[in-house]
Design an enzyme around this catalytic site. Structure first.
Site, PDB file in Angstrom:
ATOM      1  CE  LYS A   1      -3.868  -2.136   2.586  1.00 53.26           C
ATOM      2  NZ  LYS A   1      -4.690  -1.997   3.832  1.00 53.26           N
TER       3      LYS A   1
ATOM      4  CG  PHE B   1     -13.114   2.958   8.109  1.00 53.73           C
ATOM      5  CD1 PHE B   1     -12.609   2.083   7.171  1.00 53.73           C
ATOM      6  CD2 PHE B   1     -13.716   2.424   9.252  1.00 53.73           C
ATOM      7  CE1 PHE B   1     -12.694   0.712   7.332  1.00 53.73           C
ATOM      8  CE2 PHE B   1     -13.810   1.035   9.432  1.00 53.73           C
ATOM      9  CZ  PHE B   1     -13.287   0.190   8.470  1.00 53.73           C
TER      10      PHE B   1
ATOM     11  CG  HIS C   1      -5.114  -6.315   0.098  1.00 54.82           C
ATOM     12  ND1 HIS C   1      -6.276  -6.362   0.840  1.00 54.82           N
ATOM     13  CD2 HIS C   1      -5.249  -7.266  -0.868  1.00 54.82           C
ATOM     14  CE1 HIS C   1      -7.072  -7.287   0.330  1.00 54.82           C
ATOM     15  NE2 HIS C   1      -6.475  -7.853  -0.702  1.00 54.82           N
TER      16      HIS C   1
END
Ligand code: ADP
Length: 167
Positions: free
Chosen positions: A10, A58, A125
């Protein structure tokens, strides 16, 4: 049983110069990298990748996070790892979603943080199960970008399709 998993480094992982460390940790699994590329993540790709989080408060921050808007790094490194029990091995090595709860020896435990807004920045991830791995790999990669045949594919003839080639 051989499995495949999508790994994304990420934008926080890239900004913190963790690519080498993460790849070294992942090499402990003895799995094979069968696809790898840098990706500039569109809003559509981000929202589709995280479609299971759509109702979370979120969600918008998550989309901005994976697009690199929170780190001034508009890219992620996407890879497919393949081999024996790939999903479990990689999940164990990457650690829990919440970096504060993750075992400190895992990748997320070592390098992740929770922002003051409460978003988990957990540097990578990894696919959570076989069905998600298939959905995610097909979302991020085309068949000819992967050096082994993971899923059935077909040849189609595209007419008038535009493509950028070397000048
Ligand atoms: P994982 O990435 O471990 O598969 P999820 O798919 O549940 O976990 O979540 C996607 C991403 O959303 C996480 O990696 C993390 O960045 C963020 N996230 C998940 N749960 C929370 C939470 N409760 N609070 C803040 N951020 C979260």
């Amino acid at each position: 049983m051989n499995q495949q998993a999508l790994i994304l480094i990420k934008p926080d992982g890239l900004k913190k110069s963790l690519t080498g460390n993460i790849l070294t940790r992942l090499s402990e699994t003895k799995l094979e990298i069968v696809a790898a590329k840098m990706v500039r993540v569109s809003r559509e790709l981000a929202a589709e990748h995280y479609r299971h989080m759509k109702e979370k408060p979120f969600f918008e921050d998550l989309v901005k996070y994976i697009q690199g808007e929170l780190h001034d790094r508009r890219k992620v490194m996407a890879m497919v790892y393949w081999g024996e029990d790939a999903i479990t091995k990689i999940r164990q090595l990457s650690g829990s979603t919440n970096p504060e709860e993750a075992d400190p020896t895992t990748i997320r435990g070592s390098y992740g943080r929770i922002t003051t807004k409460g978003l988990y920045e957990n540097v990578l991830h990894t696919s959570s199960n076989e069905a998600e791995a298939e959905r995610e790999i097909k979302l991020w990669f085309q068949p000819d970008e992967i050096i082994v045949d993971l899923y059935p594919a077909k040849t189609v003839t595209l007419e008038k399709a535009k493509k950028i080639v070397w000048a």
